[in-house]
Design an enzyme around this catalytic site. Structure first.
Site, PDB file in Angstrom:
ATOM      1  N   HIS A  52      32.332  40.771  42.477  1.00  0.00           N
ATOM      2  CA  HIS A  52      33.572  40.242  43.046  1.00  0.00           C
ATOM      3  C   HIS A  52      33.406  39.845  44.499  1.00  0.00           C
ATOM      4  CE1 HIS A  52      35.137  41.917  39.297  1.00  0.00           C
ATOM      5  NE2 HIS A  52      35.840  40.805  39.361  1.00  0.00           N
ATOM      6  N   ARG A  99      43.765  36.069  40.427  1.00  0.00           N
ATOM      7  CA  ARG A  99      43.306  37.474  40.402  1.00  0.00           C
ATOM      8  C   ARG A  99      44.196  38.276  41.338  1.00  0.00           C
ATOM      9  NH1 ARG A  99      37.934  34.828  40.202  1.00  0.00           N
ATOM     10  NH2 ARG A  99      36.716  35.766  38.524  1.00  0.00           N
ATOM     11  N   ARG A 153      47.226  36.734  36.330  1.00  0.00           N
ATOM     12  CA  ARG A 153      46.584  37.834  35.609  1.00  0.00           C
ATOM     13  C   ARG A 153      47.067  39.131  36.241  1.00  0.00           C
ATOM     14  NH1 ARG A 153      40.202  38.763  35.682  1.00  0.00           N
ATOM     15  NH2 ARG A 153      40.604  39.462  37.797  1.00  0.00           N
ATOM     16  N   GLU A 162      37.065  39.272  27.225  1.00  0.00           N
ATOM     17  CA  GLU A 162      35.906  39.578  28.074  1.00  0.00           C
ATOM     18  C   GLU A 162      35.168  40.837  27.629  1.00  0.00           C
ATOM     19  OE1 GLU A 162      37.263  39.755  32.126  1.00  0.00           O
ATOM     20  OE2 GLU A 162      39.100  40.783  31.595  1.00  0.00           O
ATOM     21  N   ASN A 217      32.277  36.448  32.975  1.00  0.00           N
ATOM     22  CA  ASN A 217      31.607  37.361  33.918  1.00  0.00           C
ATOM     23  C   ASN A 217      31.470  38.745  33.304  1.00  0.00           C
ATOM     24  OD1 ASN A 217      31.882  35.195  35.593  1.00  0.00           O
ATOM     25  ND2 ASN A 217      33.612  36.021  36.727  1.00  0.00           N
ATOM     26  N   ASP A 218      32.567  39.209  32.720  1.00  0.00           N
ATOM     27  CA  ASP A 218      32.517  40.517  32.078  1.00  0.00           C
ATOM     28  C   ASP A 218      31.914  40.437  30.682  1.00  0.00           C
ATOM     29  OD1 ASP A 218      33.454  42.573  33.821  1.00  0.00           O
ATOM     30  OD2 ASP A 218      35.390  41.570  33.841  1.00  0.00           O
ATOM     31  N   ARG A 233      26.976  43.437  36.284  1.00  0.00           N
ATOM     32  CA  ARG A 233      27.085  42.121  36.925  1.00  0.00           C
ATOM     33  C   ARG A 233      26.874  42.168  38.429  1.00  0.00           C
ATOM     34  NH1 ARG A 233      33.533  40.890  36.135  1.00  0.00           N
ATOM     35  NH2 ARG A 233      33.357  39.507  37.921  1.00  0.00           N
ATOM     36  N   CYS A 291      37.465  31.128  32.101  1.00  0.00           N
ATOM     37  CA  CYS A 291      37.694  31.268  33.546  1.00  0.00           C
ATOM     38  C   CYS A 291      36.616  32.083  34.251  1.00  0.00           C
ATOM     39  CB  CYS A 291      39.079  31.842  33.814  1.00  0.00           C
ATOM     40  SG  CYS A 291      39.295  33.486  33.142  1.00  0.00           S
TER      41      CYS A 291
HETATM   42  C1  PEP Z   1      35.571  37.358  34.094  1.00  0.00           C
HETATM   43  O1  PEP Z   1      35.269  38.523  33.815  1.00  0.00           O
HETATM   44  O2  PEP Z   1      34.918  36.367  33.708  1.00  0.00           O
HETATM   45  C2  PEP Z   1      36.740  37.077  34.938  1.00  0.00           C
HETATM   46  C3  PEP Z   1      37.151  35.845  35.129  1.00  0.00           C
HETATM   47  O3  PEP Z   1      37.351  38.131  35.552  1.00  0.00           O
HETATM   48  P1  PEP Z   1      36.743  38.883  36.839  1.00  0.00           P
HETATM   49  O4  PEP Z   1      35.585  38.071  37.348  1.00  0.00           O
HETATM   50  O5  PEP Z   1      37.825  38.997  37.836  1.00  0.00           O
HETATM   51  O6  PEP Z   1      36.326  40.202  36.268  1.00  0.00           O
HETATM   52 MG    MG Z   2      36.706  40.102  34.178  1.00  0.00          MG
END
Ligand code: PEP
Ligand code: MG
Length: 580
Positions: free
Chosen positions: A191, A298, A334, A433, A456-457, A467, A504
């Protein structure tokens, strides 16, 4: 000159003065003292050495008594180093002759000592580096005292070099003066990296130990495209990068002309390109880049950016600002995705050994109902003002989704009772995710109005790769066949039920994957606003048929490396500029 390779997380090039933050967050600027203040500053140094020595002597006694003299000797060694007359005269000379502030003199000298130790062959001696840093910190603590300079109080442009920056520290960086940052640890989709993109500053993470080699005020180049950091660049390198900065500006201006063009493929298939935001001000970035809406807000950054828990009005104002600015375009809020690496000022859960597998996100919301309800009330109130939707993060079971919807329904009832307006047909969606959500996607599509794939998750949980850990960055791969199969499953299930599906995660904004995702059937992409024009440009240069052909080929491949090189090759053929 020294070149260091790290992980590129936010594009662009920044050239400027280093501001070094050590692991305790001290900022060590290159600062000078006036000639007539020299005596006073030397005295200040002496006082700090005396105080630090007293502290160490105290530790030596306490440890010797508890554990025996052998252990007390560790502190004896520190004490001897600190009281070494050579160290003292070097520091004094720096203050008297070069007019360095005591802080800067301490940091510079002890870092130089540490470098010498680190280069020694003996691993025992190399370990002594930690002792030197310990002494440096102790001295700095006494010198800076209550005046420890905070990163938020800057007065001139800097490039921040730090061991680590948490997402909230990154969120609090002063946008006016911080022109880029580099961290020793951190991974590509952490993040911290995401916030760097929100700030639209170049950033490189996961460089490994390097702070020992820099001092505040040194000239540094951050190449956020290649993940390179150059310390004390030579003239030729500096000139080359200055030229690159100009070129980046020119390209940005060229892409600006795309702003008002439709998001579509060259064969006329219409797309939705949306922006991801972390802070309300980024809504302007979305508008400037011609985004079709906000695909991911977010909202947890409302908690991370402040010392206190945001109340309903703080939420409401933030959402109003975004929804009003986007006019009739959709804004997807979200609900807070706290926990794991995004930790606010909530009581820390006990025994959280695997925070990414622990009490985070929707799980945390469902266990903290008053906190959750406060946010839901604000979202609902803001829904009366524009085209708002709500989305739940990290849903892994149907029960979780149903519980979240029940809480929402309950809050709606509450508002109704008080005659407070909200959008009764508010669309409710969820993030996809967690692999479990994909496996059950045919059931989830029955219960939501829309979906958004959080790659991402999803990558992290599918491949069991943290990650934000630089040591496993080579294993964190968006184009792993397992990940691609899950994305395809989600898109197909959503299409079958005509449930809109978005993507996303960071993958959405990476040019390498645009054709692949189009070929997989994705028509809604949500990304950091800064990259939106480039993705739009790619979309406008390719047909769905071309993309499908590439995707079909890629989906027969067995490993991520082959897939990535094939995608790069295909992009290079069509848009060489984007494939760099
Ligand atoms: C993701 O996990 O792809 C996502 C968009 O949420 P975050 O990156 O905030 O975990
Ligand atoms: Mg996520």
């Amino acid at each position: 000159m020294q070149k260091l390779q790290g992980i590129a997380v936010s594009p662009g090039v920044a050239i400027g003065e280093a501001l070094v933050m050590d692991s305790e967050g001290f900022k060590i600027p290159r600062r000078f003292v006036t000639r007539d203040a020299v005596d006073e500053e030397v005295e200040r140094l002496d006082r700090a050495i005396a105080a630090a020595s007293g502290e160490i002597a105290h530790n030596r006694e306490a440890v010797s008594q508890e554990l025996g003299k052998k252990y007390g000797a560790i502190f004896e060694a520190h004490l001897q180093m600190l009281q070494d007359s050579r160290l003292h005269s070097e520091l004094e000379e720096m203050i008297r002759q070069r007019h360095y502030s005591p802080e800067y003199a301490v940091s510079r000298t002890l870092r130089r000592y540490a470098q010498v130790f680190q280069r020694l062959e003996s691993s025992y001696l190399a370990e002594r580096v930690h002792d030197i840093f310990d002494i440096e910190k102790r001295l700095l603590r006494h010198l800076l005292g209550g005046r420890a300079e905070r990163i938020s109080h800057l007065t001139s442009p800097v490039l921040v070099l730090a061991h680590n920056l948490t997402p909230s520290e990154t969120a609090n960086l002063d946008r006016q003066f911080v022109r880029g940052f580099v961290t020793e640890i951190g991974g590509p989709s952490s993040h911290t990296a995401i916030v760097a993109e929100a700030l639209e500053i170049p950033a490189v993470v996961g460089i490994g130990d390097f702070l020992i080699d820099v001092s505040g005020g040194d000239q540094v180049i951050i190449d956020g495209d290649k993940g390179l950091v150059i310390l004390q660049p030579d003239e030729e390198t500096l000139a080359r990068y200055q030229h690159e900065v100009e070129e980046i500006r020119t390209l940005a201006v060229r892409l600006e002309s795309l702003r008002d063009l439709r998001a579509e493929t060259s064969d006329g298939v219409s797309l939705q390109l949306l922006g991801n935001i972390e802070f309300p001000y980024e809504v302007d970035h979305c508008i400037d880049r011609g985004a079709d809406g906000v695909g991911l807000y977010r909202t947890e950054f409302l908690y991370l950016g402040s010392e206190t828990e945001p109340n309903e009005e703080v939420h409401f104002e933030a959402y109003c600002r975004v929804v009003r600015a986007m006019k009739d375009k959709p804004v997807t809020i979200r609900t807070f995705d706290l926990g794991a690496d995004k930790v606010p000022h909530l009581p820390e859960p006990e025994d959280e050994r695997n925070p990414f597998l622990g009490l985070r996100s929707i799980r945390l919301a469902l266990r903290n109902l008053p906190l959750f309800r406060t946010q839901l009330r604000a979202v609902l109130r803001a829904s009366a003002l524009g085209n708002l939707r709500i989305m739940f993060p990290l849903v892994s079971t149907l029960m979780e989704l149903r519980q979240a919807k029940m809480v929402l329904a309950d809050v709606m009832e509450d508002l109704d009772e008080h005659g407070i307006e909200f959008d009764r047909s508010l669309k409710i969606g969820m993030m996809v995710e967690v692999p479990a959500a994909v496996m059950m996607i045919d059931r989830f599509v029955e219960e939501v109005d829309f979906l958004s794939i959080g790659t991402n998750d999803l990558i992290q949980y599918t491949l069991a790769v943290d990650r934000s850990n630089k040591d496993v960055v080579g294993l964190y791969n968006a184009c792993d066949p397992a990940v691609l199969k899950l994305i395809r499953m989600a898109i197909e299930a959503a299409d079958k039920k005509s449930v809109p599906i978005n993507l996303c995660g960071q993958m959405s904004g990476n040019p390498i994957y645009t054709m692949l995702l189009l070929g997989l059937g994705l028509r809604r992409f949500s990304m950091t606003p800064g990259v939106l024009p480039e993705i739009k440009n790619i979309c406008r240069h390719v047909t769905i048929e071309q993309c499908r052909a590439i995707t079909e080929r890629v989906m027969t491949m067995e490993n991520a490396r082959d897939i990535k090189s094939c995608l790069k090759e295909e992009l290079k053929k069509r848009l060489p500029e984007s494939a760099q």
